[in-house]
Motif scaffolding. Structure first.
Motif, PDB file in Angstrom:
ATOM      1  N   LEU A  70      37.179 -66.845  68.643  1.00 15.89           N
ATOM      2  CA  LEU A  70      35.816 -66.635  69.152  1.00 15.89           C
ATOM      3  C   LEU A  70      35.891 -66.261  70.632  1.00 15.89           C
ATOM      4  O   LEU A  70      35.245 -65.322  71.090  1.00 15.89           O
ATOM      5  CB  LEU A  70      34.974 -67.905  68.988  1.00 15.89           C
ATOM      6  N   ARG A  71      36.705 -67.021  71.369  1.00 14.68           N
ATOM      7  CA  ARG A  71      36.818 -66.808  72.804  1.00 14.68           C
ATOM      8  C   ARG A  71      37.434 -65.433  73.112  1.00 14.68           C
ATOM      9  O   ARG A  71      36.945 -64.707  73.968  1.00 14.68           O
ATOM     10  CB  ARG A  71      37.694 -67.903  73.412  1.00 14.68           C
ATOM     11  N   GLU A  72      38.461 -65.085  72.358  1.00 18.06           N
ATOM     12  CA  GLU A  72      39.220 -63.879  72.711  1.00 18.06           C
ATOM     13  C   GLU A  72      38.666 -62.617  72.071  1.00 18.06           C
ATOM     14  O   GLU A  72      38.800 -61.531  72.630  1.00 18.06           O
ATOM     15  CB  GLU A  72      40.699 -64.061  72.332  1.00 18.06           C
ATOM     16  N   GLN A  73      38.072 -62.744  70.882  1.00 19.31           N
ATOM     17  CA  GLN A  73      37.639 -61.537  70.174  1.00 19.31           C
ATOM     18  C   GLN A  73      36.126 -61.358  70.111  1.00 19.31           C
ATOM     19  O   GLN A  73      35.633 -60.236  70.086  1.00 19.31           O
ATOM     20  CB  GLN A  73      38.200 -61.541  68.739  1.00 19.31           C
ATOM     21  N   VAL A  74      35.400 -62.468  70.063  1.00 20.48           N
ATOM     22  CA  VAL A  74      33.952 -62.360  69.894  1.00 20.48           C
ATOM     23  C   VAL A  74      33.214 -62.404  71.238  1.00 20.48           C
ATOM     24  O   VAL A  74      32.317 -61.596  71.492  1.00 20.48           O
ATOM     25  CB  VAL A  74      33.431 -63.484  68.956  1.00 20.48           C
ATOM     26  N   PHE A  75      33.612 -63.319  72.108  1.00 20.17           N
ATOM     27  CA  PHE A  75      32.903 -63.461  73.386  1.00 20.17           C
ATOM     28  C   PHE A  75      32.879 -62.178  74.218  1.00 20.17           C
ATOM     29  O   PHE A  75      31.853 -61.870  74.837  1.00 20.17           O
ATOM     30  CB  PHE A  75      33.500 -64.615  74.208  1.00 20.17           C
ATOM     31  N   PRO A  76      33.984 -61.406  74.264  1.00 18.27           N
ATOM     32  CA  PRO A  76      33.928 -60.174  75.047  1.00 18.27           C
ATOM     33  C   PRO A  76      32.803 -59.244  74.590  1.00 18.27           C
ATOM     34  O   PRO A  76      32.218 -58.534  75.413  1.00 18.27           O
ATOM     35  CB  PRO A  76      35.305 -59.540  74.806  1.00 18.27           C
ATOM     36  N   VAL A  77      32.498 -59.252  73.287  1.00 16.45           N
ATOM     37  CA  VAL A  77      31.388 -58.424  72.805  1.00 16.45           C
ATOM     38  C   VAL A  77      30.056 -59.067  73.167  1.00 16.45           C
ATOM     39  O   VAL A  77      29.125 -58.411  73.624  1.00 16.45           O
ATOM     40  CB  VAL A  77      31.468 -58.225  71.272  1.00 16.45           C
ATOM     41  N   LEU A  78      29.980 -60.378  72.977  1.00 20.40           N
ATOM     42  CA  LEU A  78      28.739 -61.085  73.313  1.00 20.40           C
ATOM     43  C   LEU A  78      28.395 -60.897  74.791  1.00 20.40           C
ATOM     44  O   LEU A  78      27.228 -60.833  75.179  1.00 20.40           O
ATOM     45  CB  LEU A  78      28.869 -62.583  73.010  1.00 20.40           C
ATOM     46  N   ALA A  79      29.433 -60.792  75.616  1.00 21.04           N
ATOM     47  CA  ALA A  79      29.229 -60.680  77.063  1.00 21.04           C
ATOM     48  C   ALA A  79      28.432 -59.437  77.430  1.00 21.04           C
ATOM     49  O   ALA A  79      27.860 -59.357  78.518  1.00 21.04           O
ATOM     50  CB  ALA A  79      30.582 -60.676  77.781  1.00 21.04           C
ATOM     51  N   SER A  80      28.371 -58.468  76.509  1.00 21.58           N
ATOM     52  CA  SER A  80      27.636 -57.245  76.817  1.00 21.58           C
ATOM     53  C   SER A  80      26.129 -57.403  76.640  1.00 21.58           C
ATOM     54  O   SER A  80      25.366 -56.506  76.980  1.00 21.58           O
ATOM     55  CB  SER A  80      28.155 -56.097  75.944  1.00 21.58           C
ATOM     56  N   TYR A  81      25.702 -58.537  76.090  1.00 21.38           N
ATOM     57  CA  TYR A  81      24.256 -58.764  75.921  1.00 21.38           C
ATOM     58  C   TYR A  81      23.695 -59.548  77.113  1.00 21.38           C
ATOM     59  O   TYR A  81      24.344 -60.490  77.582  1.00 21.38           O
ATOM     60  CB  TYR A  81      23.969 -59.566  74.647  1.00 21.38           C
TER      61      TYR A  81
END
Lengths: 189, 289
Positions: free
Chosen positions: B97-108
């Motif tokens: 989640l931290r390495e693969q998902v959060f970077p995408v979430l960070a764009s919101y």
């Protein structure tokens, strides 16, 4: 008992070696599905499936949620989950509390399989250091299935088979080396 | 034919099945909680455990209590939900989640996360810590829902047995935590209490996946080891809820041993990390990009 439809196996301490011996002796034409609950400290059972698969006559895989029990295949309970058999003869998983300090618990597998297969089930309880499986053996016999318990004198750790014999008795109490031949006889005739 | 002999009594496991069915029916008719679509083997175990815990002789005995004593309902719901979890259970998942998902979430600009079936809240706090350490928590909103009111209350309190802390600390580090889990709780006697600042962006709400509808637009839905208790149709319905709740490209995280093989709604989700059961919602009309 009716003709056997499925086999469930439970073991704990010393179980891996016992399973190796047992699986090496099974007839490769065995048509019944086999489900195994073996207490393990590891996070996954990948390695266990691989190790057991090396000497087994049948395919050894991790039991998958919602999948049907497959004939002639040995299904190993995943680590950290209880493995149950539904009346539809499909697997279910649960993360409910540990039973007899164990998850997966042999009792949980045996209880549910006993109700799903009733007198078509064979249960096998091998070596182990706690009392898990004793209730399950009782349930299997109560539902008309056949219980095979390893002779405690022959088991690496006698506590588990001993507890089952005291609580539930058994239809067959045998040394490990005699269990695969018995299963072949019961399942192939 | 011997007409004097009564009917053969059914084996008591069959009798139990009848009683469990009546119990489930009573719960639904009397209080609206519908467990009829739960996976039968586990549900029966839980009902029988409830019988034992209540020192009752039969399922029918607790069915009678349930019908006549509304105060008994919370006990039953607690018994049927048996929420068991850990902080950072399956550390690999939290690392992913931290390495693969959060970077995408960070764009919101605003991140909405739905933790469905949060039980006693261990994963809610795990997630909050992870977001905090990623610098995303200030713009995150976590909706933590469960149908079990007493579990929700415990989740809000964030108090757990101290004996669990050791395992959870190991999990936290394995998940890639950058501090020490002890920085996030205070220990007292046999208990630990999670830092209440961690729930400043958490809304705890009662929501029943069986009967309730979508209530938020989410970028990530976490629902681990909840659907394993559902029958195929209910699993499918719930996946539909998640689909309707997620933004396009949103993430769904399930338990690591869950299977979508019997859920038609699964076609809407693409595995992002198949082994860890992290999925992404496909664009709806195939064209949207």
């Amino acid at each position: 008992m009716n003709s056997p439809q499925a086999i469930v196996i439970g073991c704990s301490a010393g179980g891996l070696n016992a399973l190796e011996t047992l699986f090496a002796g099974l007839d490769r034409a065995l048509p019944q599905p086999i489900a195994v609950c073996c207490h393990t400290g590891s996070a996954t059972v990948d390695l266990m499936c691989e190790l057991l698969g090396q000497h087994a006559t049948l395919r050894v895989v991790e039991a998958r949620e919602r999948a049907s029990l497959e004939g002639g295949v040995i299904h190993i309970a995943p680590s950290g989950y209880h493995l149950l058999v539904e009346a539809s003869h499909r697997f279910a998983l649960s993360v409910d509390e540990r039973v007899s300090f164990a998850r997966p618990s042999i009792d949980v597998l045996f209880d549910s399989a006993a109700e799903a297969y009733r007198d078509g089930l064979i249960g096998v309880l091998l070596t182990g250091a706690n009392r898990d499986g004793a209730e399950g053996v009782a349930r299997i016999r109560h539902c008309g299935g056949v219980a095979i318990v390893q002779d405690p004198a022959d088991a690496a750790v006698p506590v588990m088979p001993q507890a089952a014999l005291e609580l539930a008795g058994a239809d067959h109490c045998l040394p490990l080396a005699a269990i695969a031949p018995l299963l072949n006889r019961l399942c192939l005739t | 034919m011997n007409t004097l002999a009564g009917p053969t009594p059914p084996p008591d496991t069959v009798l139990e099945d009848i009683e469990v069915e009546l119990f489930v029916r009573a719960l639904k008719l009397r209080y609206g909680y519908d467990f009829s679509q739960y996976a039968p083997a586990s549900l029966k175990r839980r009902v029988l455990q409830l019988v034992q815990a209540q020192h009752a002789d039969t399922v029918s005995a607790i069915t009678a209590r349930l019908l006549h004593e509304p105060d008994f309902l919370p006990v039953v719901l607690e018994g049927l939900s048996v929420p068991v979890s850990e902080m950072f259970r399956d550390p690999d998942v939290f690392r992913a989640l931290r390495e693969q998902v959060f970077p995408v979430l960070a764009s919101y600009p605003q991140i909405n996360i739905w933790q469905a079936g949060c039980a006693h809240g261990q994963e809610v706090y795990s997630l909050a810590i992870l977001l905090e350490e990623a610098g995303l928590y200030e713009r995150s909103q976590i909706y933590a829902t469960d149908f079990n009111e007493s579990a929700l209350n415990q989740a809000q309190e964030g108090i757990y047995p101290a004996r669990d802390a050791q395992l959870w600390s190991r999990n936290y580090l394995a998940a890639g935590g950058s501090h020490s889990l002890a920085d996030y709780y205070s220990a007292r006697y046999e208990l630990i209490k999670l830092d209440q600042r961690l729930r400043r962006n958490v809304i705890f709400a009662n929501h029943n996946l069986v009967t309730d509808e979508v209530f938020c637009e989410a970028h990530l839905v976490l629902c681990r080891n909840v659907l394993i208790y559902f029958s195929d149709p209910l699993q499918d319905r719930t996946l539909g809820l998640f689909r309707d709740s997620l933004v396009r490209g949103g993430f769904l995280c399930l338990g690591t041993r869950e299977s979508l093989a019997f859920a038609p709604s699964a076609v809407d989700f693409t595995p992002m990390n198949a082994a860890l059961r992290i999925y992404r919602l496909e664009s709806r009309n195939g064209g949207g990009g």
